[in-house]
Design a protein around this motif. Structure first.
Motif, PDB file in Angstrom:
ATOM      1  N   MET A  12      -7.564   2.690  -5.521  1.00 30.23           N
ATOM      2  CA  MET A  12      -7.023   3.939  -4.990  1.00 30.23           C
ATOM      3  C   MET A  12      -7.939   4.390  -3.854  1.00 30.23           C
ATOM      4  O   MET A  12      -9.160   4.314  -3.981  1.00 30.23           O
ATOM      5  CB  MET A  12      -6.963   5.031  -6.063  1.00 30.23           C
ATOM      6  CG  MET A  12      -5.948   4.819  -7.159  1.00 30.23           C
ATOM      7  SD  MET A  12      -4.224   4.919  -6.644  1.00 30.23           S
ATOM      8  CE  MET A  12      -4.075   6.612  -6.086  1.00 30.23           C
ATOM      9  N   LEU A  13      -7.337   4.845  -2.772  1.00 33.77           N
ATOM     10  CA  LEU A  13      -8.100   5.350  -1.632  1.00 33.77           C
ATOM     11  C   LEU A  13      -7.858   6.851  -1.507  1.00 33.77           C
ATOM     12  O   LEU A  13      -6.747   7.270  -1.184  1.00 33.77           O
ATOM     13  CB  LEU A  13      -7.663   4.670  -0.340  1.00 33.77           C
ATOM     14  CG  LEU A  13      -7.879   3.165  -0.244  1.00 33.77           C
ATOM     15  CD1 LEU A  13      -7.256   2.615   1.025  1.00 33.77           C
ATOM     16  CD2 LEU A  13      -9.353   2.851  -0.286  1.00 33.77           C
ATOM     17  N   PRO A  14      -8.876   7.650  -1.745  1.00 27.33           N
ATOM     18  CA  PRO A  14      -8.695   9.092  -1.560  1.00 27.33           C
ATOM     19  C   PRO A  14      -8.791   9.447  -0.080  1.00 27.33           C
ATOM     20  O   PRO A  14      -9.418   8.739   0.702  1.00 27.33           O
ATOM     21  CB  PRO A  14      -9.878   9.682  -2.332  1.00 27.33           C
ATOM     22  CG  PRO A  14     -10.926   8.628  -2.291  1.00 27.33           C
ATOM     23  CD  PRO A  14     -10.186   7.302  -2.250  1.00 27.33           C
ATOM     24  N   ALA A  15      -8.131  10.544   0.284  1.00 23.79           N
ATOM     25  CA  ALA A  15      -8.160  11.004   1.681  1.00 23.79           C
ATOM     26  C   ALA A  15      -9.537  11.460   2.065  1.00 23.79           C
ATOM     27  O   ALA A  15     -10.350  11.831   1.273  1.00 23.79           O
ATOM     28  CB  ALA A  15      -7.170  12.128   1.869  1.00 23.79           C
ATOM     29  N   ALA A  17      -3.845   6.819  -1.082  1.00 21.65           N
ATOM     30  CA  ALA A  17      -3.109   5.557  -1.055  1.00 21.65           C
ATOM     31  C   ALA A  17      -3.512   4.671  -2.225  1.00 21.65           C
ATOM     32  O   ALA A  17      -4.664   4.681  -2.657  1.00 21.65           O
ATOM     33  CB  ALA A  17      -3.363   4.819   0.260  1.00 21.65           C
ATOM     34  N   ALA A  18      -2.552   3.890  -2.719  1.00 25.67           N
ATOM     35  CA  ALA A  18      -2.784   2.902  -3.769  1.00 25.67           C
ATOM     36  C   ALA A  18      -2.555   1.523  -3.170  1.00 25.67           C
ATOM     37  O   ALA A  18      -1.513   1.279  -2.557  1.00 25.67           O
ATOM     38  CB  ALA A  18      -1.832   3.128  -4.938  1.00 25.67           C
ATOM     39  N   VAL A  19      -3.512   0.633  -3.324  1.00 24.81           N
ATOM     40  CA  VAL A  19      -3.389  -0.741  -2.825  1.00 24.81           C
ATOM     41  C   VAL A  19      -2.982  -1.622  -4.004  1.00 24.81           C
ATOM     42  O   VAL A  19      -3.722  -1.738  -4.981  1.00 24.81           O
ATOM     43  CB  VAL A  19      -4.712  -1.239  -2.202  1.00 24.81           C
ATOM     44  CG1 VAL A  19      -4.563  -2.675  -1.706  1.00 24.81           C
ATOM     45  CG2 VAL A  19      -5.167  -0.305  -1.081  1.00 24.81           C
ATOM     46  N   LEU A  20      -1.804  -2.224  -3.894  1.00 22.94           N
ATOM     47  CA  LEU A  20      -1.263  -3.072  -4.947  1.00 22.94           C
ATOM     48  C   LEU A  20      -1.202  -4.514  -4.472  1.00 22.94           C
ATOM     49  O   LEU A  20      -0.910  -4.781  -3.307  1.00 22.94           O
ATOM     50  CB  LEU A  20       0.154  -2.631  -5.338  1.00 22.94           C
ATOM     51  CG  LEU A  20       0.389  -1.168  -5.676  1.00 22.94           C
ATOM     52  CD1 LEU A  20       1.856  -0.952  -6.035  1.00 22.94           C
ATOM     53  CD2 LEU A  20      -0.507  -0.712  -6.787  1.00 22.94           C
ATOM     54  N   ILE A  62       0.868  -1.169   0.000  1.00 18.46           N
ATOM     55  CA  ILE A  62       0.000   0.000   0.000  1.00 18.46           C
ATOM     56  C   ILE A  62       0.910   1.224   0.000  1.00 18.46           C
ATOM     57  O   ILE A  62       1.670   1.444   0.951  1.00 18.46           O
ATOM     58  CB  ILE A  62      -0.934   0.006   1.220  1.00 18.46           C
ATOM     59  CG1 ILE A  62      -1.782  -1.271   1.203  1.00 18.46           C
ATOM     60  CG2 ILE A  62      -1.798   1.265   1.218  1.00 18.46           C
ATOM     61  CD1 ILE A  62      -2.417  -1.605   2.529  1.00 18.46           C
ATOM     62  N   ILE A  63       0.859   1.967  -1.082  1.00 17.40           N
ATOM     63  CA  ILE A  63       1.715   3.140  -1.233  1.00 17.40           C
ATOM     64  C   ILE A  63       0.883   4.365  -0.893  1.00 17.40           C
ATOM     65  O   ILE A  63      -0.136   4.629  -1.534  1.00 17.40           O
ATOM     66  CB  ILE A  63       2.280   3.219  -2.664  1.00 17.40           C
ATOM     67  CG1 ILE A  63       3.103   1.956  -2.955  1.00 17.40           C
ATOM     68  CG2 ILE A  63       3.114   4.479  -2.841  1.00 17.40           C
ATOM     69  CD1 ILE A  63       3.594   1.847  -4.376  1.00 17.40           C
ATOM     70  N   MET A  64       1.329   5.104   0.113  1.00 12.03           N
ATOM     71  CA  MET A  64       0.564   6.243   0.619  1.00 12.03           C
ATOM     72  C   MET A  64       1.420   7.503   0.626  1.00 12.03           C
ATOM     73  O   MET A  64       2.573   7.481   1.035  1.00 12.03           O
ATOM     74  CB  MET A  64       0.071   5.950   2.037  1.00 12.03           C
ATOM     75  CG  MET A  64      -0.757   7.036   2.651  1.00 12.03           C
ATOM     76  SD  MET A  64      -1.378   6.503   4.279  1.00 12.03           S
ATOM     77  CE  MET A  64      -2.300   7.967   4.730  1.00 12.03           C
ATOM     78  N   ARG A  65       0.809   8.579   0.177  1.00 12.96           N
ATOM     79  CA  ARG A  65       1.458   9.889   0.282  1.00 12.96           C
ATOM     80  C   ARG A  65       1.159  10.448   1.672  1.00 12.96           C
ATOM     81  O   ARG A  65       0.070  10.233   2.222  1.00 12.96           O
ATOM     82  CB  ARG A  65       0.919  10.839  -0.785  1.00 12.96           C
ATOM     83  CG  ARG A  65       1.614  12.183  -0.780  1.00 12.96           C
ATOM     84  CD  ARG A  65       1.068  13.085  -1.856  1.00 12.96           C
ATOM     85  NE  ARG A  65       1.703  14.391  -1.806  1.00 12.96           N
ATOM     86  CZ  ARG A  65       1.245  15.457  -2.416  1.00 12.96           C
ATOM     87  NH1 ARG A  65       0.139  15.379  -3.147  1.00 12.96           N
ATOM     88  NH2 ARG A  65       1.879  16.601  -2.307  1.00 12.96           N
ATOM     89  N   HIS A  66       2.101  11.145   2.233  1.00  7.13           N
ATOM     90  CA  HIS A  66       1.913  11.784   3.542  1.00  7.13           C
ATOM     91  C   HIS A  66       0.724  12.745   3.510  1.00  7.13           C
ATOM     92  O   HIS A  66       0.274  13.162   2.439  1.00  7.13           O
ATOM     93  CB  HIS A  66       3.176  12.547   3.941  1.00  7.13           C
ATOM     94  CG  HIS A  66       3.517  13.634   2.967  1.00  7.13           C
ATOM     95  ND1 HIS A  66       2.872  14.851   2.933  1.00  7.13           N
ATOM     96  CD2 HIS A  66       4.400  13.651   1.950  1.00  7.13           C
ATOM     97  CE1 HIS A  66       3.352  15.588   1.951  1.00  7.13           C
ATOM     98  NE2 HIS A  66       4.276  14.884   1.327  1.00  7.13           N
ATOM     99  N   GLY A  67       0.248  13.124   4.678  1.00 11.10           N
ATOM    100  CA  GLY A  67      -0.840  14.089   4.778  1.00 11.10           C
ATOM    101  C   GLY A  67      -0.370  15.509   4.475  1.00 11.10           C
ATOM    102  O   GLY A  67       0.825  15.778   4.328  1.00 11.10           O
ATOM    103  N   GLN A  68      -1.340  16.412   4.388  1.00 10.99           N
ATOM    104  CA  GLN A  68      -1.045  17.820   4.107  1.00 10.99           C
ATOM    105  C   GLN A  68      -0.022  18.339   5.123  1.00 10.99           C
ATOM    106  O   GLN A  68      -0.152  18.119   6.322  1.00 10.99           O
ATOM    107  CB  GLN A  68      -2.323  18.645   4.203  1.00 10.99           C
ATOM    108  CG  GLN A  68      -2.109  20.111   3.927  1.00 10.99           C
ATOM    109  CD  GLN A  68      -3.361  20.920   4.252  1.00 10.99           C
ATOM    110  OE1 GLN A  68      -3.698  21.103   5.411  1.00 10.99           O
ATOM    111  NE2 GLN A  68      -4.043  21.349   3.208  1.00 10.99           N
TER     112      GLN A  68
END
Length: 147
Positions: A144-147, A126-129, A4-10
């Motif tokens: 894809m999981l949007p915030a 986040a992207a679930v692979l 699961i690749i996730m970008r950090h929060g704002q």
């Protein structure tokens, strides 16, 4: 395995350097929202960039998921996706907390075999692979999981 690749929060722009930018309150909220959606994914490992905003994102995920955080130096914004793959765990269900543009390029490399422009990642997205092992072209994007 799942990756699961996730970008950090704002994050705030008010910091002495890029690596020291902290999450905003809105960023903390969006991270919680995304991570709560990951509770059924069986995450058993979290790896994160050493940058403050990624560490704070991973700490929130750790609190919610009950999994410890490992820091990986090679997944910062300027690192190469091919180098990052070599540092990822090769088994388990792993949450990777990193930055743009790496999260997009890494997702593209894992799914398509080339580090081109992958999916767009807003903060805390986040992207679930699904994949057998982290290698170029071997992953399948599940959602894809949007915030």
């Amino acid at each position: 395995m799942k990756l699961i690749i996730m970008r950090h929060g704002q994050a705030s722009w008010s910091a002495p350097s890029d690596s020291l930018r902290p999450l905003t309150e809105a960023g903390r909220h969006e991270v919680r929202h995304t991570v709560e959606q990951l509770q059924g994914e069986g995450v058993n490992r979290i790896v994160a960039s050493p940058y403050l905003r990624a560490q704070q994102t991973a700490d929130i995920a750790s609190e919610i998921l009950g999994v410890e955080v490992d820091t990986i130096n090679g997944i910062t914004p300027d690192d190469r996706p091919a180098d990052a793959i070599g540092q990822l765990p090769e088994q388990g269900n792993v949450l990777v907390v990193s930055h743009m543009p790496l999260v997009s390029a890494l997702t593209a490399l894992l799914c398509d075999g080339v580090p081109s422009d992958g999916p767009g990642f807003g903060t805390a997205d986040a992207a679930v692979l699904s994949l057998e092992m982290p290698a170029a072209g071997l992953a399948s994007l599940q959602r894809m999981l949007p915030a």
